[in-house]
Design a protein around this motif. Structure first.
Motif, PDB file in Angstrom:
ATOM      1  N   HIS A 155     -61.262  44.744   1.509  1.00 23.59           N
ATOM      2  CA  HIS A 155     -62.538  44.130   1.744  1.00 23.59           C
ATOM      3  C   HIS A 155     -62.417  42.638   1.299  1.00 23.59           C
ATOM      4  O   HIS A 155     -62.548  41.693   2.251  1.00 23.59           O
ATOM      5  CB  HIS A 155     -63.692  44.536   1.063  1.00 23.59           C
TER       6      HIS A 155
ATOM      7  N   HIS B 273     -70.248  37.453   1.582  1.00 26.37           N
ATOM      8  CA  HIS B 273     -69.344  38.261   0.862  1.00 26.37           C
ATOM      9  C   HIS B 273     -69.200  37.651  -0.730  1.00 26.37           C
ATOM     10  O   HIS B 273     -68.929  38.365  -1.511  1.00 26.37           O
ATOM     11  CB  HIS B 273     -67.900  38.372   1.500  1.00 26.37           C
TER      12      HIS B 273
ATOM     13  N   TRP C 127     -76.604  43.976   7.026  1.00 24.69           N
ATOM     14  CA  TRP C 127     -76.876  43.636   5.310  1.00 24.69           C
ATOM     15  C   TRP C 127     -78.416  44.036   5.135  1.00 24.69           C
ATOM     16  O   TRP C 127     -79.098  43.720   6.017  1.00 24.69           O
ATOM     17  CB  TRP C 127     -76.508  42.182   4.983  1.00 24.69           C
TER      18      TRP C 127
ATOM     19  N   ASP D 272     -73.850  44.971   1.539  1.00 28.04           N
ATOM     20  CA  ASP D 272     -73.103  45.058   2.745  1.00 28.04           C
ATOM     21  C   ASP D 272     -73.083  46.533   3.203  1.00 28.04           C
ATOM     22  O   ASP D 272     -72.730  47.313   2.513  1.00 28.04           O
ATOM     23  CB  ASP D 272     -71.549  44.390   2.278  1.00 28.04           C
TER      24      ASP D 272
ATOM     25  N   HIS E 170     -66.968  49.083   7.005  1.00 30.35           N
ATOM     26  CA  HIS E 170     -65.625  48.547   6.167  1.00 30.35           C
ATOM     27  C   HIS E 170     -66.021  48.322   4.726  1.00 30.35           C
ATOM     28  O   HIS E 170     -64.920  48.619   3.854  1.00 30.35           O
ATOM     29  CB  HIS E 170     -64.929  47.224   6.728  1.00 30.35           C
TER      30      HIS E 170
HETATM   31 MN    MN Z   1     -67.990  43.229   4.377  1.00 28.95          MN
END
Ligand code: MN
Length: 205
Positions: A26, A81, A130, A165, A169
């Motif tokens: 990530h 992020h 999100w 998130d 992934h």
């Molecule tokens: Mn992400």
């Protein structure tokens, strides 16, 4: 040039809630790619003097459609992020504290209610995206969800305090299709001291 936040914990430090390989991939692959691509786009646009918040809240001023899309997706990915990785710590801090706890209780009734709301928003976000806790310009807490790497800066004057998130992934290696289990795990490592800091910063704006 935009730089990824430094991780203040090891890739395996959030286990068993978030596994080391997910964290490494990530941060080292996904977040790094968003950051590099953002830097490429702003360099072409000569916008590298702007803050990321400015960029994301004035996307409409970018004329070139491909570059606007690049800044939206990669700038969103960069900002979201940074917020996300900073919002976690080993063992978390379990519950909100200080003035933010009071406002959460006042707004949602309890922390459990807030968790429920964010969990539902995350679980119901179709595809990638999100779930957010944000502060409005008149200092109220609101929750929302966004698709892709969008965030509340792009379509409101709200300031994100916490983002979860829910892209695959972020959880698929460990949780497979069980997004709800991952969201529960996220709450075990969320660092409410950091969210309180974000709240105090947002109040100053
Ligand atoms: Mn992400």
């Amino acid at each position: 040039m935009f730089k990824q936040v430094e991780l203040e914990y090891a890739y395996n430090a959030l286990e068993p809630y978030i596994d080391a390989l997910t964290m490494e991939t990530h941060y080292e692959k996904h977040h790094k790619a968003y950051t590099n691509n953002l830097n490429g786009a702003v360099e072409k646009l000569n916008l590298d003097n702007k803050s990321i918040e400015e960029l994301l809240s004035t996307l409409d001023t970018i004329q070139d459609e491909a570059l606007r899309k690049a800044v939206r997706n990669n700038g969103g990915g960069f900002y979201n992020h940074n917020l996300y990785f900073k919002s976690m710590k080993p063992n978390g801090s379990k519950t909100p504290t200080g003035e933010l706890k009071d406002l959460i209780d006042e707004t949602f009734g309890s922390y459990d209610n807030l968790k429920d709301e964010l969990s539902k928003l995350g679980a119901n976000q179709f595809g990638s995206g999100w779930a957010w806790l944000s502060l409005t310009p008149d200092n109220k807490l609101v929750t929302s969800s966004t698709p892709n790497q969008d965030n509340p800066l792009m379509d409101s004057s709200n300031t994100p305090l916490l983002g979860i998130d829910v892209w695959e992934h972020a959880y698929y290696l460990k949780y497979k299709n069980l997004r709800g289990d991952y969201i529960n795990a996220f709450f075990e490592v969320v660092n409410w001291d950091e969210i309180l800091k974000n709240y105090k910063e947002a109040l100053k704006k």
